[in-house]
Design an enzyme around this catalytic site. Structure first.
Site, mmCIF file in Angstrom:
data_model
loop_
_atom_site.group_PDB
_atom_site.id
_atom_site.type_symbol
_atom_site.label_atom_id
_atom_site.label_comp_id
_atom_site.label_asym_id
_atom_site.label_seq_id
_atom_site.Cartn_x
_atom_site.Cartn_y
_atom_site.Cartn_z
ATOM 1 N N LYS A 174 53.781 36.398 53.648
ATOM 2 C CA LYS A 174 52.379 36.649 53.958
ATOM 3 C C LYS A 174 52.237 37.586 55.157
ATOM 4 O O LYS A 174 51.360 38.461 55.179
ATOM 5 C CB LYS A 174 51.649 35.332 54.234
ATOM 6 C CG LYS A 174 51.590 34.376 53.062
ATOM 7 C CD LYS A 174 50.937 34.984 51.831
ATOM 8 C CE LYS A 174 49.447 35.156 51.948
ATOM 9 N NZ LYS A 174 48.810 35.545 50.657
ATOM 10 N N GLY A 227 44.519 38.082 40.297
ATOM 11 C CA GLY A 227 44.882 36.666 40.230
ATOM 12 C C GLY A 227 43.717 35.757 39.904
ATOM 13 O O GLY A 227 43.513 34.726 40.555
ATOM 14 N N LYS A 230 45.798 33.788 29.012
ATOM 15 C CA LYS A 230 45.133 32.881 29.947
ATOM 16 C C LYS A 230 43.609 33.025 29.938
ATOM 17 O O LYS A 230 42.902 32.207 30.534
ATOM 18 C CB LYS A 230 45.642 33.135 31.379
ATOM 19 C CG LYS A 230 47.092 32.752 31.624
ATOM 20 C CD LYS A 230 47.441 32.938 33.091
ATOM 21 C CE LYS A 230 48.864 32.475 33.377
ATOM 22 N NZ LYS A 230 49.195 32.606 34.815
ATOM 23 N N LEU A 285 52.012 41.821 39.553
ATOM 24 C CA LEU A 285 52.269 42.390 40.874
ATOM 25 C C LEU A 285 53.611 43.108 40.965
ATOM 26 O O LEU A 285 53.799 43.975 41.819
ATOM 27 C CB LEU A 285 52.225 41.290 41.947
ATOM 28 C CG LEU A 285 50.852 40.712 42.289
ATOM 29 C CD1 LEU A 285 51.009 39.587 43.299
ATOM 30 C CD2 LEU A 285 49.920 41.779 42.810
ATOM 31 N N GLY A 310 43.965 31.804 39.439
ATOM 32 C CA GLY A 310 44.329 30.937 40.554
ATOM 33 C C GLY A 310 43.146 30.217 41.169
ATOM 34 O O GLY A 310 41.982 30.482 40.841
#
Length: 343
Positions: free
Chosen positions: A160, A8, A37, A63, A11
Protein backbone atom coordinates in the site's frame (compact mmCIF):
# COMPACT_ATOMS: atom_id res chain seq x y z
CA UNK A 1 -23.41 14.32 -14.16
CA UNK A 2 -20.11 12.65 -14.96
CA UNK A 3 -18.94 9.27 -16.23
CA UNK A 4 -16.84 7.51 -13.59
CA UNK A 5 -14.79 4.31 -13.71
CA UNK A 6 -14.60 2.31 -10.46
CA UNK A 7 -11.88 -0.35 -10.40
CA UNK A 8 -12.71 -3.49 -8.43
CA UNK A 9 -16.47 -3.13 -8.39
CA UNK A 10 -17.06 -6.59 -6.91
CA UNK A 11 -15.21 -5.67 -3.71
CA UNK A 12 -16.51 -4.31 -0.40
CA UNK A 13 -15.44 -0.69 -0.83
CA UNK A 14 -15.91 -0.68 -4.60
CA UNK A 15 -19.52 -1.79 -4.24
CA UNK A 16 -20.32 1.03 -1.84
CA UNK A 17 -18.59 3.58 -4.07
CA UNK A 18 -20.78 2.41 -6.98
CA UNK A 19 -23.90 2.69 -4.80
CA UNK A 20 -23.14 6.29 -3.88
CA UNK A 21 -22.15 7.32 -7.40
CA UNK A 22 -25.37 5.88 -8.85
CA UNK A 23 -27.42 7.56 -6.14
CA UNK A 24 -25.81 10.87 -7.09
CA UNK A 25 -26.83 10.33 -10.73
CA UNK A 26 -23.45 9.56 -12.31
CA UNK A 27 -22.92 7.12 -15.16
CA UNK A 28 -20.72 4.37 -13.71
CA UNK A 29 -18.40 1.83 -15.27
CA UNK A 30 -16.65 -0.79 -13.21
CA UNK A 31 -13.91 -3.32 -13.84
CA UNK A 32 -13.96 -6.94 -12.73
CA UNK A 33 -11.40 -9.58 -13.55
CA UNK A 34 -14.08 -11.76 -15.09
CA UNK A 35 -17.42 -10.64 -16.52
CA UNK A 36 -19.03 -13.73 -15.00
CA UNK A 37 -19.20 -11.67 -11.77
CA UNK A 38 -21.54 -9.09 -13.28
CA UNK A 39 -24.80 -10.81 -12.34
CA UNK A 40 -23.75 -11.32 -8.72
CA UNK A 41 -22.60 -7.71 -8.37
CA UNK A 42 -25.86 -6.38 -9.83
CA UNK A 43 -27.86 -8.62 -7.49
CA UNK A 44 -25.91 -7.41 -4.43
CA UNK A 45 -26.35 -3.76 -5.43
CA UNK A 46 -30.08 -4.29 -6.00
CA UNK A 47 -30.48 -5.83 -2.53
CA UNK A 48 -28.58 -2.86 -1.09
CA UNK A 49 -31.17 -0.50 -2.62
CA UNK A 50 -29.32 0.64 -5.73
CA UNK A 51 -31.21 2.75 -8.22
CA UNK A 52 -30.25 3.74 -11.76
CA UNK A 53 -28.64 0.36 -12.43
CA UNK A 54 -29.20 1.04 -16.12
CA UNK A 55 -26.36 3.56 -15.74
CA UNK A 56 -23.91 0.84 -14.67
CA UNK A 57 -21.75 -1.11 -17.14
CA UNK A 58 -19.01 -3.70 -16.66
CA UNK A 59 -15.59 -4.14 -18.26
CA UNK A 60 -13.13 -7.02 -17.90
CA UNK A 61 -9.71 -5.81 -16.75
CA UNK A 62 -6.98 -7.21 -14.51
CA UNK A 63 -4.46 -5.10 -12.58
CA UNK A 64 -1.69 -7.40 -13.80
CA UNK A 65 -2.54 -7.10 -17.52
CA UNK A 66 -2.81 -4.21 -19.98
CA UNK A 67 -5.85 -5.67 -21.76
CA UNK A 68 -9.13 -3.83 -21.29
CA UNK A 69 -8.03 -0.72 -19.43
CA UNK A 70 -8.07 1.68 -22.39
CA UNK A 71 -11.59 0.57 -23.31
CA UNK A 72 -12.82 0.78 -19.71
CA UNK A 73 -11.61 4.35 -19.14
CA UNK A 74 -12.34 5.83 -22.58
CA UNK A 75 -14.69 8.80 -22.23
CA UNK A 76 -14.54 8.87 -18.41
CA UNK A 77 -14.28 12.12 -16.48
CA UNK A 78 -13.03 10.52 -13.26
CA UNK A 79 -11.56 7.27 -11.98
CA UNK A 80 -12.08 5.74 -8.54
CA UNK A 81 -9.14 3.35 -8.16
CA UNK A 82 -10.30 1.01 -5.40
CA UNK A 83 -8.99 -2.40 -6.48
CA UNK A 84 -5.99 -3.79 -4.59
CA UNK A 85 -4.99 -7.19 -3.23
CA UNK A 86 -5.73 -7.65 0.52
CA UNK A 87 -4.92 -11.13 1.88
CA UNK A 88 -5.95 -12.65 5.21
CA UNK A 89 -2.52 -14.33 5.41
CA UNK A 90 0.70 -12.72 4.23
CA UNK A 91 2.43 -14.41 1.26
CA UNK A 92 5.88 -15.98 1.58
CA UNK A 93 7.16 -13.78 -1.22
CA UNK A 94 6.24 -10.14 -0.54
CA UNK A 95 6.46 -9.32 -4.25
CA UNK A 96 3.27 -11.34 -4.79
CA UNK A 97 1.50 -8.38 -3.19
CA UNK A 98 3.81 -5.49 -3.98
CA UNK A 99 4.11 -6.08 -7.73
CA UNK A 100 0.37 -6.12 -8.58
CA UNK A 101 -0.33 -3.22 -6.22
CA UNK A 102 2.35 -0.95 -7.70
CA UNK A 103 2.14 -2.08 -11.32
CA UNK A 104 -1.66 -2.12 -11.21
CA UNK A 105 -1.81 1.42 -9.86
CA UNK A 106 0.53 2.69 -12.59
CA UNK A 107 -1.43 0.76 -15.24
CA UNK A 108 -4.68 2.46 -14.17
CA UNK A 109 -3.05 5.91 -13.96
CA UNK A 110 -1.51 5.63 -17.43
CA UNK A 111 -4.82 4.60 -18.95
CA UNK A 112 -6.59 7.44 -17.12
CA UNK A 113 -4.05 10.02 -18.27
CA UNK A 114 -4.18 8.84 -21.86
CA UNK A 115 -7.99 9.04 -21.80
CA UNK A 116 -7.96 12.63 -20.54
CA UNK A 117 -9.40 11.87 -17.09
CA UNK A 118 -9.64 14.97 -14.85
CA UNK A 119 -8.93 13.36 -11.49
CA UNK A 120 -8.20 9.94 -10.02
CA UNK A 121 -9.20 9.12 -6.44
CA UNK A 122 -7.15 6.26 -5.05
CA UNK A 123 -8.11 4.08 -2.09
CA UNK A 124 -4.90 3.71 -0.13
CA UNK A 125 -4.74 2.74 3.55
CA UNK A 126 -3.58 3.69 7.03
CA UNK A 127 -1.06 0.94 6.27
CA UNK A 128 0.69 3.53 4.09
CA UNK A 129 0.73 6.09 6.92
CA UNK A 130 1.33 4.70 10.39
CA UNK A 131 3.36 1.49 10.30
CA UNK A 132 6.99 0.73 11.13
CA UNK A 133 7.33 3.40 13.81
CA UNK A 134 6.67 1.40 16.99
CA UNK A 135 4.82 3.04 19.89
CA UNK A 136 3.74 6.65 19.42
CA UNK A 137 1.77 8.91 21.77
CA UNK A 138 0.49 11.40 19.18
CA UNK A 139 -2.00 10.55 16.40
CA UNK A 140 -0.74 10.07 12.85
CA UNK A 141 -1.80 12.55 10.20
CA UNK A 142 -1.55 12.88 6.41
CA UNK A 143 2.05 14.10 6.55
CA UNK A 144 3.18 10.73 7.92
CA UNK A 145 4.36 7.78 5.85
CA UNK A 146 4.97 4.16 6.77
CA UNK A 147 8.64 3.22 7.13
CA UNK A 148 8.80 0.24 4.77
CA UNK A 149 12.06 -0.83 6.42
CA UNK A 150 10.67 -0.53 9.94
CA UNK A 151 9.97 -3.32 12.39
CA UNK A 152 6.81 -5.38 11.82
CA UNK A 153 6.10 -3.90 8.38
CA UNK A 154 4.38 -6.72 6.52
CA UNK A 155 4.09 -7.18 2.75
CA UNK A 156 0.57 -5.72 2.65
CA UNK A 157 1.75 -2.55 4.40
CA UNK A 158 4.67 -2.24 1.99
CA UNK A 159 2.39 -2.79 -1.01
CA UNK A 160 0.00 0.00 0.00
CA UNK A 161 2.85 2.39 0.81
CA UNK A 162 4.77 1.78 -2.38
CA UNK A 163 1.62 1.84 -4.52
CA UNK A 164 0.58 5.21 -3.12
CA UNK A 165 4.07 6.70 -3.40
CA UNK A 166 4.26 5.52 -7.01
CA UNK A 167 0.91 7.19 -7.72
CA UNK A 168 2.05 10.58 -6.40
CA UNK A 169 5.32 10.32 -8.32
CA UNK A 170 3.54 9.38 -11.54
CA UNK A 171 1.07 12.28 -11.35
CA UNK A 172 3.90 14.72 -10.63
CA UNK A 173 6.26 13.45 -13.32
CA UNK A 174 4.00 12.05 -16.04
CA UNK A 175 0.42 13.05 -15.21
CA UNK A 176 0.20 15.93 -17.72
CA UNK A 177 -2.15 17.88 -15.48
CA UNK A 178 -4.29 14.98 -14.26
CA UNK A 179 -5.17 15.40 -10.58
CA UNK A 180 -4.90 12.86 -7.76
CA UNK A 181 -6.62 12.59 -4.38
CA UNK A 182 -6.08 9.72 -1.95
CA UNK A 183 -8.22 8.30 0.87
CA UNK A 184 -6.39 6.33 3.60
CA UNK A 185 -8.86 4.27 5.67
CA UNK A 186 -8.14 2.41 8.89
CA UNK A 187 -10.00 -0.89 9.48
CA UNK A 188 -13.17 -0.73 7.35
CA UNK A 189 -16.46 -1.98 8.82
CA UNK A 190 -20.13 -1.34 8.02
CA UNK A 191 -22.77 -3.26 6.03
CA UNK A 192 -21.52 -6.10 3.86
CA UNK A 193 -23.11 -6.33 0.42
CA UNK A 194 -22.56 -10.04 -0.23
CA UNK A 195 -20.59 -13.08 0.90
CA UNK A 196 -17.31 -11.79 -0.55
CA UNK A 197 -16.13 -10.47 2.82
CA UNK A 198 -13.29 -8.07 3.54
CA UNK A 199 -10.74 -9.05 6.18
CA UNK A 200 -12.35 -6.68 8.71
CA UNK A 201 -15.84 -8.11 8.21
CA UNK A 202 -14.43 -11.64 8.33
CA UNK A 203 -13.20 -10.80 11.84
CA UNK A 204 -16.73 -9.78 12.88
CA UNK A 205 -18.10 -12.99 11.34
CA UNK A 206 -15.71 -15.13 13.38
CA UNK A 207 -16.68 -13.30 16.56
CA UNK A 208 -20.42 -13.78 15.97
CA UNK A 209 -19.89 -17.47 15.24
CA UNK A 210 -17.86 -17.95 18.43
CA UNK A 211 -14.84 -19.03 16.39
CA UNK A 212 -12.47 -16.57 18.06
CA UNK A 213 -12.02 -18.01 21.57
CA UNK A 214 -8.91 -15.91 22.21
CA UNK A 215 -7.20 -12.96 20.61
CA UNK A 216 -3.86 -11.19 21.02
CA UNK A 217 -3.57 -7.67 22.42
CA UNK A 218 -3.91 -5.90 19.08
CA UNK A 219 -5.52 -2.53 18.38
CA UNK A 220 -6.97 -0.97 15.25
CA UNK A 221 -8.87 2.11 14.18
CA UNK A 222 -12.31 1.73 12.60
CA UNK A 223 -14.30 3.54 9.93
CA UNK A 224 -17.62 2.84 8.24
CA UNK A 225 -17.44 1.78 4.58
CA UNK A 226 -20.23 4.26 3.80
CA UNK A 227 -17.98 7.06 5.07
CA UNK A 228 -15.02 5.80 3.05
CA UNK A 229 -17.14 5.66 -0.10
CA UNK A 230 -18.66 9.05 0.62
CA UNK A 231 -15.23 10.62 1.13
CA UNK A 232 -14.07 9.13 -2.16
CA UNK A 233 -17.04 10.61 -4.02
CA UNK A 234 -16.57 14.00 -2.32
CA UNK A 235 -12.81 13.98 -3.04
CA UNK A 236 -13.57 13.31 -6.71
CA UNK A 237 -15.04 16.75 -7.41
CA UNK A 238 -14.21 19.01 -4.45
CA UNK A 239 -11.61 21.54 -5.68
CA UNK A 240 -9.94 21.52 -2.26
CA UNK A 241 -9.21 17.79 -2.52
CA UNK A 242 -6.88 17.96 -5.52
CA UNK A 243 -3.38 16.85 -4.57
CA UNK A 244 -4.46 15.83 -1.05
CA UNK A 245 -4.57 12.64 1.00
CA UNK A 246 -7.22 12.09 3.68
CA UNK A 247 -7.20 9.71 6.63
CA UNK A 248 -10.57 8.03 7.06
CA UNK A 249 -11.20 7.10 10.70
CA UNK A 250 -14.02 7.59 13.18
CA UNK A 251 -11.37 8.26 15.85
CA UNK A 252 -9.69 6.28 18.61
CA UNK A 253 -8.55 2.66 18.52
CA UNK A 254 -10.28 -0.59 19.48
CA UNK A 255 -9.05 -3.90 20.83
CA UNK A 256 -10.62 -7.16 19.76
CA UNK A 257 -12.32 -7.28 23.17
CA UNK A 258 -13.75 -3.78 22.59
CA UNK A 259 -15.24 -4.96 19.30
CA UNK A 260 -16.86 -7.97 20.95
CA UNK A 261 -18.33 -5.73 23.67
CA UNK A 262 -19.78 -3.41 20.99
CA UNK A 263 -21.38 -6.34 19.14
CA UNK A 264 -23.01 -7.73 22.29
CA UNK A 265 -24.23 -4.31 23.44
CA UNK A 266 -25.65 -3.43 20.02
CA UNK A 267 -27.02 -6.77 18.89
CA UNK A 268 -28.08 -8.44 22.12
CA UNK A 269 -28.69 -12.18 21.94
CA UNK A 270 -27.74 -12.28 18.24
CA UNK A 271 -24.15 -11.65 19.35
CA UNK A 272 -24.14 -13.91 22.40
CA UNK A 273 -21.16 -15.91 21.07
CA UNK A 274 -19.02 -12.80 20.57
CA UNK A 275 -16.93 -13.17 23.67
CA UNK A 276 -13.42 -14.46 24.27
CA UNK A 277 -10.43 -13.86 26.43
CA UNK A 278 -7.53 -11.63 25.56
CA UNK A 279 -4.40 -13.74 25.26
CA UNK A 280 -1.39 -12.69 27.34
CA UNK A 281 1.60 -11.49 25.33
CA UNK A 282 3.83 -14.31 26.58
CA UNK A 283 1.41 -16.92 25.22
CA UNK A 284 1.22 -15.24 21.81
CA UNK A 285 5.03 -15.17 21.67
CA UNK A 286 5.16 -18.86 22.58
CA UNK A 287 2.63 -19.81 19.89
CA UNK A 288 4.57 -17.66 17.40
CA UNK A 289 7.43 -20.15 17.49
CA UNK A 290 5.40 -22.48 15.26
CA UNK A 291 2.43 -20.35 14.06
CA UNK A 292 3.13 -17.77 11.32
CA UNK A 293 -0.03 -15.72 12.00
CA UNK A 294 0.93 -15.34 15.66
CA UNK A 295 4.46 -14.46 14.54
CA UNK A 296 3.09 -11.57 12.48
CA UNK A 297 1.20 -10.26 15.52
CA UNK A 298 4.11 -10.24 17.98
CA UNK A 299 5.77 -6.94 16.92
CA UNK A 300 2.39 -5.15 17.06
CA UNK A 301 1.28 -6.34 20.51
CA UNK A 302 -0.02 -3.44 22.57
CA UNK A 303 0.77 -0.78 19.94
CA UNK A 304 -2.03 1.76 19.56
CA UNK A 305 -1.54 3.55 16.26
CA UNK A 306 -4.22 6.23 16.35
CA UNK A 307 -5.01 8.37 13.29
CA UNK A 308 -6.39 11.91 13.15
CA UNK A 309 -9.50 12.71 11.10
CA UNK A 310 -9.10 16.48 11.47
CA UNK A 311 -8.21 17.07 7.81
CA UNK A 312 -11.21 15.10 6.51
CA UNK A 313 -13.50 17.04 8.86
CA UNK A 314 -11.99 20.44 8.14
CA UNK A 315 -11.23 20.27 4.40
CA UNK A 316 -13.99 17.92 3.20
CA UNK A 317 -16.47 18.80 5.93
CA UNK A 318 -16.95 15.11 6.64
CA UNK A 319 -18.91 13.83 9.65
CA UNK A 320 -18.06 10.25 10.60
CA UNK A 321 -20.37 7.55 11.87
CA UNK A 322 -19.34 6.18 15.26
CA UNK A 323 -17.28 3.03 15.77
CA UNK A 324 -20.29 1.47 17.45
CA UNK A 325 -22.59 2.15 14.49
CA UNK A 326 -20.19 0.74 11.89
CA UNK A 327 -19.32 -2.44 13.82
CA UNK A 328 -22.95 -3.23 14.68
CA UNK A 329 -23.90 -2.57 11.04
CA UNK A 330 -21.31 -5.17 10.03
CA UNK A 331 -22.84 -7.78 12.30
CA UNK A 332 -26.44 -7.02 11.38
CA UNK A 333 -25.64 -7.26 7.66
CA UNK A 334 -24.04 -10.69 8.11
CA UNK A 335 -27.24 -11.96 9.72
CA UNK A 336 -29.49 -10.22 7.18
CA UNK A 337 -27.57 -11.81 4.28
CA UNK A 338 -27.75 -15.25 5.95
CA UNK A 339 -23.96 -15.50 6.20
CA UNK A 340 -24.18 -15.86 10.00
CA UNK A 341 -27.04 -17.61 11.79
CA UNK A 342 -28.19 -15.68 14.89
CA UNK A 343 -27.29 -17.25 18.25
Amino acid sequence: MSTVLVTGGSGFVGGHVILQLLEAGHTVRTTVRNLSKEAAVREALTKAGATNLDKLSFFAADLEKDDGWAEAVAGCDYVQHVASPFPIAQPKDEMELIRPAVDGTLRVLRAARDAGVKRVVQTSSFAAVGCGHGHRDTPYDETDWTDVNGEAVQPYMKSKTLAERSAWEFVTDEGKGMELAVVNPVGIFGPALNGDLSTSIELVKRMLEGKLPGAPRLYLGAVDVRDVAGMQVKAMTDPAAAGQRFLATAGGVLSMADMADILRAGMGEKAAKAKFRELPDWLVKLVAIFNPLAREAVPRLGIKGEASNAKARDLLGWKFRSNEESIVASGESLIRLGIVQPS
